[in-house]
Scaffold this motif. Structure first.
Motif, short mmCIF file in Angstrom:
data_model
loop_
_atom_site.label_atom_id
_atom_site.label_comp_id
_atom_site.label_asym_id
_atom_site.label_seq_id
_atom_site.Cartn_x
_atom_site.Cartn_y
_atom_site.Cartn_z
N ALA A 1 9.38 6.01 1.15
CA ALA A 1 8.75 7.28 1.54
C ALA A 1 8.19 8.00 0.30
CB ALA A 1 9.76 8.17 2.26
N VAL A 2 8.94 7.99 -0.80
CA VAL A 2 8.46 8.63 -2.02
C VAL A 2 7.29 7.85 -2.60
CG1 VAL A 2 9.08 9.25 -4.40
CG2 VAL A 2 10.70 9.68 -2.54
N ARG A 3 7.38 6.50 -2.56
CA ARG A 3 6.28 5.70 -3.09
C ARG A 3 5.01 5.93 -2.26
NH1 ARG A 3 5.14 1.27 -6.50
NH2 ARG A 3 2.86 1.35 -6.60
N ALA A 4 5.13 6.11 -0.95
CA ALA A 4 3.96 6.40 -0.12
C ALA A 4 3.32 7.72 -0.52
CB ALA A 4 4.37 6.44 1.36
N LEU A 5 4.18 8.70 -0.87
CA LEU A 5 3.66 9.98 -1.31
C LEU A 5 2.91 9.83 -2.63
CD1 LEU A 5 5.70 13.29 -1.13
CD2 LEU A 5 4.12 12.84 -2.99
#
Length: 859
Positions: free
Chosen positions: A225-229
């Protein structure tokens, strides 16, 4: 910090300053400026930045600071044709502020043309306001032809503070490693001391091979989720609004907190940005192409629904990233038109070129129209080959459609563009084709343009009668069909042709062209009027009129930054100063233009001619190389107005070298052309030098008056005529043909001008004439060093080496600053240096050193 604080203090006293903060990516420019702003509590701060979009938004930094500028200025943003008023209002805003204002413009290496125009506008006027203009940029990304390079070169040197940031030392890197409790082994070698590289390397686990690996390693440790952000933020240059992230990803607070805790992202409440642009770029480049296209597509969809609408250039950026051809065409064309209206012609050309890649679906006429728009923008930004290629690609489309008007206009443009490219024969051929094609459309504006273009070519090549004939036809047609622009263009052509020929009705025609152009805001035609007034006045030796016209042109250009035309007129200013004996001023202007990139060939030729003749007469180095370039440019132009001054320089050079048996063929070529054109100015000078070389024995008929007197042996009357005109060098040449007293006076004039090579030939002439007591050369103190510097110049060079300013040198020597300026100009000229620092460096290479404050030569 001391340099910046000092500049701020001076600005606070009402004498604004520009600070240039430069260095490679990651060197700490933003950190330095942020610290400065934090310490300057009693000031107003306006902060804006440029972005690495496919094509930057025109005046993007002004949008960043819009809320702080007031409603009037904010309302003017985005309005077409209001750039001059916008800039003037911004300046007035600074003048009215009670506080000292700090204006920060970041990442100018990505700036659009309109923003660069703003920088030039403010930089030239900053000394009038209580403001510090801080400009940051990556100097390692500025090539020789980068537009920012030219803008920085035009800023007033006495109001500029340069703050170049250097990498950390090896000891500094070791100290950072110690504080981070990290081994320093190999860190300095791998990073080169770049603070960002060092910081990222020390934060990463282990020593990564590259910073890219360091950034990606940190990103890889994040949750999906953080990498997608991070991936979404990476496709948006500079910063991404928080609501866009919410709309596309809907992250929870824990994911946002983790992204910020990673050290890669920062937040300012309404948006997120990577801590370092290099980190964003590393992640963006690592995105798989399908994922990048998907993210760009989602961002485009969100931005299209956004209220108020976002800058069109942002839509182009994401449409290109998504590979959405229809969206690229839709937005790139609109953004290109918007950029062109702001004067951001480079960005307009880039946008039109982007649209052209996706133009397969366009109808033929629309595609041809896009090619024409691209060509015109390339023409304005000195990308002439691309401009020709685009017009040439449009030509078969118009022919296939049977559109004679557009085909004829394209032929006319190809003629104009080939003339700019130095291809005279092709220009003539296209001009003839345009007239032949359109002559069956006698009441069409395209035909009027073809006629006026034909008149312009004849005017430029010195065919007065033909220019008047074709131009008169264009004037009649333009008047009949009501085309103000063609009328202004044709009046200028005919008026200039007649004015240059000494006919009294020429000047009023140019004045009428200027009146029409001003009334309809035809900026290019206004500039052409000013340029033709100045060039013709100088050519006719009406120097007082030329200076009045230069002043008028300067007032017009001041608020418009029409650099191509202002540079052209500056070249004629250099020629005027040269002909009137103000050689140091002429050299300064000519050197600046000769060293500037992107200067049009016609401007460069004029500047180089002045520079070549100055160096030739003064015996300075570098004549041969410049002369070869000058001959190539002039020969390609095929025009007498370009060839005659070059031929005169070649002939004079042969006289100074006593090389009458090795005269360049260009001399006789130009001499023959001048006789055919019956041009008094060119005839007079070329006849004079050809007579000196024994190449011809011409009479005085048909030449300008002073040369006619010289050619007929009336040296005294010729000297008086040159004196009335204010031409000291030519006066001395006339005196050299006289009695002993006149010859001695000639020698004194040459010496006062610093014409070292001419002085040497003059002394030989006097000795051959039996004149006694003539010194044989410069004083021993001058000839004792390889550069020919006088004792005073050697003394001043020593003080330059010690880093003293002009004012300090003047005080130390008890001389005026103006006198010191003249000496420094002479030093730069003799050392063939472009700056004070370069002069010191060259002097060191030549073997000069300092002893007790004096520079001495060592053979």
């Amino acid at each position: 910090m001391q340099l910046l604080q000092g500049a701020f203090d001076v600005a606070g006293q009402g004498a604004g300053r520009t600070a240039l903060v430069s260095g490679e990516a990651g060197i700490g420019k933003t950190s330095l400026v942020t610290q400065l702003v934090a310490e300057l509590r009693d000031s107003r701060v306006l902060w804006g930045g440029c972005e690495a979009l496919f094509s930057p938004r025109p005046l993007g930094p002004l949008y960043d600071m819009a809320d702080a500028l007031g409603s009037k200025l904010k309302a003017m943003l985005g309005l077409e044709g209001r750039r001059v008023e916008l800039f003037t209002s911004f300046l007035a805003n600074l003048q009215e502020s009670r506080e000292t204002t700090v204006i920060v413009l970041e990442d100018l290496h990505w700036a659009d043309a309109a923003t660069l125009d703003l920088v030039k506008f403010l930089g030239r006027r900053i000394q009038r306001v209580r403001a510090l203009l801080v400009l940051s940029y990556r100097d390692d990304e500025l090539g020789e032809r980068h537009p920012l390079q030219m803008v920085l070169g035009d800023l007033p040197a006495d109001a500029v503070v340069r703050v170049p940031l250097l990498p950390l030392s090896e000891a500094g890197v070791a100290e950072l490693a110690r504080r981070a409790r990290h081994s320093a082994d190999g860190v300095y070698a791998a990073t080169g001391g770049n603070p960002f590289f060092v910081t990222e390397a020390l934060r990463a686990e282990g020593m990564p091979a590259t910073v890219r690996d360091a950034v990606l390693a940190r990103a890889a440790r994040q949750t999906p989720a953080v990498r997608a952000l991070l991936d979404l933020a990476a496709i948006v240059p500079a910063r991404i609004e928080a609501d866009l992230i919410d709309a596309i990803l809907a992250p929870d607070r824990a994911d946002i907190a983790a992204a910020l805790a990673s050290g890669l992202l920062t937040a300012d409440g309404r948006s997120y940005a990577f801590r370092h642009e290099l980190a964003r770029f590393a992640i963006e480049q690592a995105l798989p192409a399908p994922l990048a296209a998907t993210l760009h597509g989602k961002m485009l969809a969100c931005l299209e629904r956004r209220e108020p609408p976002v800058a069109t250039s942002r839509l182009v950026h994401h449409a290109s990233g998504a590979g959405d051809s229809s969206a690229v065409l839709k937005y790139a064309l609109h953004a290109g038109d918007e950029a062109a209206s702001h004067g951001a012609h480079r960005e307009a050309a880039s946008l039109y070129a982007t649209a052209l890649v996706h133009a397969d679906a366009l109808a033929p006429a629309e595609r041809a129209g896009l090619l024409e728009r691209l060509s015109y923008q390339c023409y304005l930004i000195d990308q002439n080959d691309k401009a020709i290629a685009a017009r040439a690609a449009a030509l078969p489309i118009w022919r296939e459609l049977g559109d004679l008007q557009h085909e004829g206009l394209t032929l006319r443009w190809l003629s104009r563009l080939h003339w700019f490219g130095g291809h005279k024969q092709e220009a003539e051929e296209y001009a003839s084709q345009a007239v032949e094609l359109l002559q069956d459309l006698p009441d069409d504006e395209a035909y009027a343009w073809a006629l006026s273009n034909r008149s312009q070519l004849y005017m430029l090549s010195g065919h007065t009668d033909e220019s008047v004939e074709w131009g008169t036809r264009a004037i009649d047609l333009a008047t009949r069909i009501g085309s103000h622009e063609v009328l202004a263009h044709a009046l200028n052509n005919v008026g200039t042709a007649r004015y240059a020929a000494g006919l009294s009705d020429g000047r009023p025609m140019i004045e009428r062209s200027l009146e029409i152009s001003l009334a309809h805001d035809y900026e290019e035609h206004v500039a052409r009027c000013h340029a033709n007034f100045v060039a013709t006045a100088v050519k006719n030796r009406d120097y007082a009129e030329a200076r009045l016209q230069i002043a008028a042109a300067t007032r017009y250009f001041t608020a418009r930054d029409l650099d191509s035309w202002s540079n052209y007129i500056e070249a004629w200013q250099a020629r005027l100063d040269f002909e009137q004996g103000q050689w140091d001023a002429a050299a300064t202007t000519a050197i600046r233009l000769a060293n500037s990139h992107g200067v049009a060939p016609v401007t460069r030729m004029c500047a180089l001619t002045v520079l070549v003749r100055l160096r030739m007469r003064r015996g300075d180095p570098g004549v041969k190389e410049l002369m070869e370039e000058l001959k190539t440019l002039a020969s390609a132009s095929g025009e007498l107005q370009r060839l005659a001054p070059v031929a005169a320089a070649l002939a004079e050079d042969a006289c100074l070298r006593d090389a009458a048996d090795a005269v360049d063929p260009l001399v006789l070529q130009a001499y023959t052309m001048a006789e055919q054109r019956q041009d008094p100015r060119s005839r007079g000078e070329l006849r004079y030098w050809c007579q000196k070389l024994g190449l011809a024995d011409p009479g005085p008929e048909g030449t300008e008056a002073p040369y006619a007197l010289q050619l007929s042996g009336q040296w005294r009357e010729a000297a008086q005529a040159w004196d009335r005109l204010g031409c000291p060098y030519e006066r001395a040449l006339a005196l050299l043909d006289g009695d002993e007293a006149a010859m001695r006076e000639a020698l004194a004039i040459f010496e006062s001008l610093g014409a070292t090579a001419t002085v040497r030939r003059c002394r030989e002439h006097l000795r051959c004439a039996g004149v006694r007591g003539v010194a044989r050369g410069p004083r021993a103190t001058t000839s004792a060093n390889p550069a020919g510097l006088t004792s005073r110049e050697l003394e001043i060079l020593a003080l330059l080496t010690d880093g003293l300013s002009n004012a300090q040198i003047a005080g130390k020597l008890v001389r005026s600053e103006k006198t010191v300026d003249h000496h420094i100009s002479a030093i730069l000229r003799k050392l063939d240096a472009r700056s004070r620092g370069e002069a010191v460096s060259i002097a060191s290479r030549l073997g000069f050193g300092t002893t007790g404050g004096d520079v001495v030569g060592r053979a």
